[in-house]
Design an enzyme around this catalytic site. Structure first.
Site, PDB file in Angstrom:
ATOM      1  N   HIS A  72       0.825  -1.209   0.000  1.00 40.65           N
ATOM      2  CA  HIS A  72       0.000   0.000   0.000  1.00 40.65           C
ATOM      3  C   HIS A  72       0.869   1.273   0.000  1.00 40.65           C
ATOM      4  O   HIS A  72       0.748   2.131  -0.877  1.00 40.65           O
ATOM      5  CB  HIS A  72      -0.912  -0.031   1.233  1.00 40.65           C
ATOM      6  CG  HIS A  72      -1.859   1.121   1.337  1.00 40.65           C
ATOM      7  ND1 HIS A  72      -3.203   0.999   1.065  1.00 40.65           N
ATOM      8  CD2 HIS A  72      -1.673   2.423   1.673  1.00 40.65           C
ATOM      9  CE1 HIS A  72      -3.788   2.170   1.231  1.00 40.65           C
ATOM     10  NE2 HIS A  72      -2.879   3.060   1.603  1.00 40.65           N
ATOM     11  N   GLU A  73       1.752   1.368   0.981  1.00 42.26           N
ATOM     12  CA  GLU A  73       2.537   2.604   1.117  1.00 42.26           C
ATOM     13  C   GLU A  73       3.514   2.786  -0.041  1.00 42.26           C
ATOM     14  O   GLU A  73       3.736   3.901  -0.509  1.00 42.26           O
ATOM     15  CB  GLU A  73       3.275   2.647   2.469  1.00 42.26           C
ATOM     16  CG  GLU A  73       2.347   2.644   3.692  1.00 42.26           C
ATOM     17  CD  GLU A  73       1.275   3.732   3.679  1.00 42.26           C
ATOM     18  OE1 GLU A  73       1.455   4.767   3.009  1.00 42.26           O
ATOM     19  OE2 GLU A  73       0.230   3.528   4.344  1.00 42.26           O
TER      20      GLU A  73
ATOM     21  N   HIS B 132       1.729   4.390  -2.869  1.00 40.18           N
ATOM     22  CA  HIS B 132       1.723   5.859  -2.777  1.00 40.18           C
ATOM     23  C   HIS B 132       3.067   6.417  -3.233  1.00 40.18           C
ATOM     24  O   HIS B 132       3.142   7.370  -3.986  1.00 40.18           O
ATOM     25  CB  HIS B 132       1.522   6.304  -1.319  1.00 40.18           C
ATOM     26  CG  HIS B 132       0.119   6.132  -0.817  1.00 40.18           C
ATOM     27  ND1 HIS B 132      -0.965   6.656  -1.454  1.00 40.18           N
ATOM     28  CD2 HIS B 132      -0.366   5.514   0.292  1.00 40.18           C
ATOM     29  CE1 HIS B 132      -2.063   6.374  -0.765  1.00 40.18           C
ATOM     30  NE2 HIS B 132      -1.722   5.676   0.293  1.00 40.18           N
TER      31      HIS B 132
ATOM     32  N   HIS C 271       3.679   6.303  -6.940  1.00 42.03           N
ATOM     33  CA  HIS C 271       2.834   7.318  -7.597  1.00 42.03           C
ATOM     34  C   HIS C 271       3.544   8.675  -7.518  1.00 42.03           C
ATOM     35  O   HIS C 271       3.703   9.384  -8.512  1.00 42.03           O
ATOM     36  CB  HIS C 271       1.465   7.358  -6.905  1.00 42.03           C
ATOM     37  CG  HIS C 271       0.421   8.135  -7.651  1.00 42.03           C
ATOM     38  ND1 HIS C 271      -0.879   8.224  -7.219  1.00 42.03           N
ATOM     39  CD2 HIS C 271       0.467   8.868  -8.794  1.00 42.03           C
ATOM     40  CE1 HIS C 271      -1.577   8.980  -8.072  1.00 42.03           C
ATOM     41  NE2 HIS C 271      -0.778   9.380  -9.027  1.00 42.03           N
TER      42      HIS C 271
HETATM   43 ZN    ZN Z   1      -3.213   5.161   1.724  1.00 41.36          ZN
END
Ligand code: ZN
Length: 589
Positions: free
Chosen positions: A381-382, A385, A388
């Site tokens: 998940h992190e 980010h 991105h």
């Molecule tokens: Zn998040």
């Protein structure tokens, strides 16, 4: 564990930002010595003047963001250390001053004639700012005279009182009763409430649920008033600026078409029979005659923890994310190998996990890695980010690099979905499979269904108030109860407590925000599927989306990756995923 006992490979490399605190101090001092932005006032009417201002603003922003990044990462390593707390306070106050010094630019630009703005939009020297300028041009319609804008700006603070009053109640003065927990009487905080709701002890859940809502019930009239005040604030701005509705105003600010909101609500509404089925299945598995809203949180599957070391967890993520292609995976490894990530939980370290990045430096990730299955997903998940941020920063000019909230959870969720699908495909362990399916079902329940329920509540409450109906505890509770019935169905009791759940949702004071969680997960599921089904072509479109920053409106950016939120298709696809997971879960149960 103490930070000094952690091996360097598990620590992020903050020397990539500043080699020492002394360097930070120097950079901060040079910011303070600063720039005089007042000289740009009145100069934005020519392309040269505007360009000079924007360049100067960018130069200061870039330096200030670096100073901020170092300060907050250092502070989060050990929040007890006051030195870095004061670093953060200093740079935060710098930002406040900087913002007020440059605040003249938006009204000054908005006051320019259309043909001047059109000239700017056609000027290649201002290409980096074209999206920003096109938004300025679009907002002219809703901008008032200079004097009126001054009055509106002055009204901002008093109009925020309703929301501040709610925060004060909810965080401090709400009289949450004590509850016996793990053998001792403890105040029932918001955090403890959530822990108990997710726990296995049903009697305790019931007790906490009733105690918690009894506290809100005692001040329900007050909270209905703070909420109504907040809605009235929205209506005030909507009316004086001439928007059709509060919803339209919020979506305009986000540059999102209203059809996206409508399609979301319509599609999720149509899919509520799936949620009803899931809730009924939960009741059956739990073996209850009657289920209550305090029964919908606990996991249906006993722990099926992967118990992986950090190294193995990271390798597993690499395998799960392999469909994203070589370039992505190389960067994913680079993050691990080159000091982007702070892995271990140590005394005083900020809890939870996040990704943080600024232009010109690689992103950073804070973890508190434990050997749980959930924490493996947190890595994916992190880093989603972070990558991105990485791609947008690498491919966009500063002015267009910072992606907006609307798309912010897409990359992280794409990674979670890909990892989940990989694990489901490769595991033979039925218990783990069930755990993962339950994880996925609950992710969709909380992020897609629940947030859409909230979105509908906000929309209707605003519409009622816009039509002249005052909001009070009775009509708000009635509205909420109706929605709760519609979303969860008959397998669960809709009692007087759940009718007042609206009173405890802080997000309702940031109007029309939560729908973005629902559209985000929808887009992510759609994109992950496309990557798995179409391979290379979908991957290159997805990388183009990741590289897009805020170069255009968020819905168009998502279209690049193949998720068209103006159509029903991605919503249908997400619900089909939910249905499939539900069917498989039911078979295994
Ligand atoms: Zn998040």
């Amino acid at each position: 564990m103490q930070r000094k006992d952690v091996r360097e490979v598990y620590k992020w490399k903050l020397s990539d930002i500043f080699s020492s605190d002394e360097e930070w101090e120097k950079a901060y001092a040079s910011l303070e010595a600063g720039n005089d932005f007042s000289k740009y006032r009145g100069t934005l009417g020519t392309a040269e003047g505007l360009l000079a201002f924007l360049k100067a603003e960018e130069e200061v922003s870039r330096r200030a963001l670096r100073v901020f990044l170092y300060a907050h990462l250092k502070r989060d390593q050990d929040v007890r250390e006051t030195k870095y707390g004061s670093y953060v306070a200093k740079i935060t106050s710098f930002f406040t001053r900087f913002e007020s010094e440059t605040a003249f630019s938006t009204p000054e630009l908005t006051a320019l004639a259309d043909d001047v703005l059109d000239g700017y939009l056609a000027d290649p020297r201002l290409k980096d700012y074209d999206y920003m300028l096109s938004r300025i041009k679009a907002s002219k319609k809703y901008t008032l005279s200079e004097r009126e804008e001054i009055i509106l700006a002055q009204a901002g603070e008093p109009l925020s009182t309703a929301s501040l009053a709610f925060m004060m109640l909810d965080n401090a003065e709400l009289n949450l009763p004590e509850i016996e927990y793990e053998g001792k009487k403890t105040p029932l905080s918001h955090g403890l409430y959530s822990v108990i709701m997710n726990g296995k002890d049903r009697a305790k859940r019931k007790e906490a649920y009733e105690l918690y809502y009894s506290a809100y019930r005692k001040i329900l009239g007050t909270i209905a008033t703070t909420y109504y005040g907040n809605v009235q604030k929205d209506i005030f701005y909507q009316r004086v600026r001439g928007y059709d509705s509060c919803l339209q105003m919020a979506l305009f600010e986000e540059d999102v078409d209203e059809s996206v909101y409508r399609t979301l609500v319509k599609s999720v509404r149509e899919a509520t029979p799936l949620m009803h089925h899931y809730i009924a299945l939960r009741k059956k598995i739990m073996g209850y005659d009657k289920a209550y809203m305090y029964d919908i949180y606990p996991s249906l599957v006993e722990d099926a923890e992967l118990k992986l070391s950090y190294e193995d967890a990271y390798d597993l993520c690499i395998k799960g994310l392999a469909p994203l292609g070589k370039e992505y995976i190389e960067l994913f490894k680079k993050g691990r190998d080159e000091g982007w990530i702070d892995v271990m939980e140590t005394e005083g370290k900020r809890s939870g996990a996040y990704s943080s990045g600024v232009y010109g430096i690689h992103p950073f990730v804070l973890l508190n890695y434990q050997k749980t299955t959930h924490d493996v997903f947190t890595i994916a998940h992190e880093m989603g980010h972070s990558l991105h941020t990485y791609f947008s920063n690498k491919n966009q000019p500063f002015a267009k690099a910072d992606y907006k909230i609307f798309v912010a959870e897409v990359a992280s969720t794409v990674n979670e979905v890909l990892l989940l699908k990989y694990l489901l495909k490769t595991t033979e362990d039925a218990k783990l499979k069930k755990y993962l399916l339950n994880y996925f079902l609950d992710m969709i329940r909380t992020t897609l269904f629940r947030q859409t329920q909230f979105a509908e509540f906000e929309e209707r409450a605003h519409a009622m108030a816009e039509a002249g109906e005052p909001l009070n505890q009775d009509n708000l509770s009635r509205l909420y109860l109706d929605l709760n019935r519609a979303y969860y169905g008959d397998a669960v009791e809709h009692d007087e407590n759940i009718a007042i759940e609206w009173a405890r949702i802080p997000h309702f004071y940031t109007s029309f925000y939560v729908y973005k969680y629902a559209t985000g997960i929808t887009a992510a599921i759609c994109i992950a599927n496309r990557i798995l089904n179409e391979g290379e072509r979908a991957v290159s479109d997805y990388i183009r989306f990741l590289s897009g920053g805020c170069s255009t409106d968020p819905v168009s950016l998502l279209k690049i990756a193949g998720a068209d939120l103006t159509s029903e298709e991605p919503f249908k696809a997400a619900m089909a995923e939910f249905a499939a997971a539900l069917e498989e879960f039911e078979k295994l149960s």
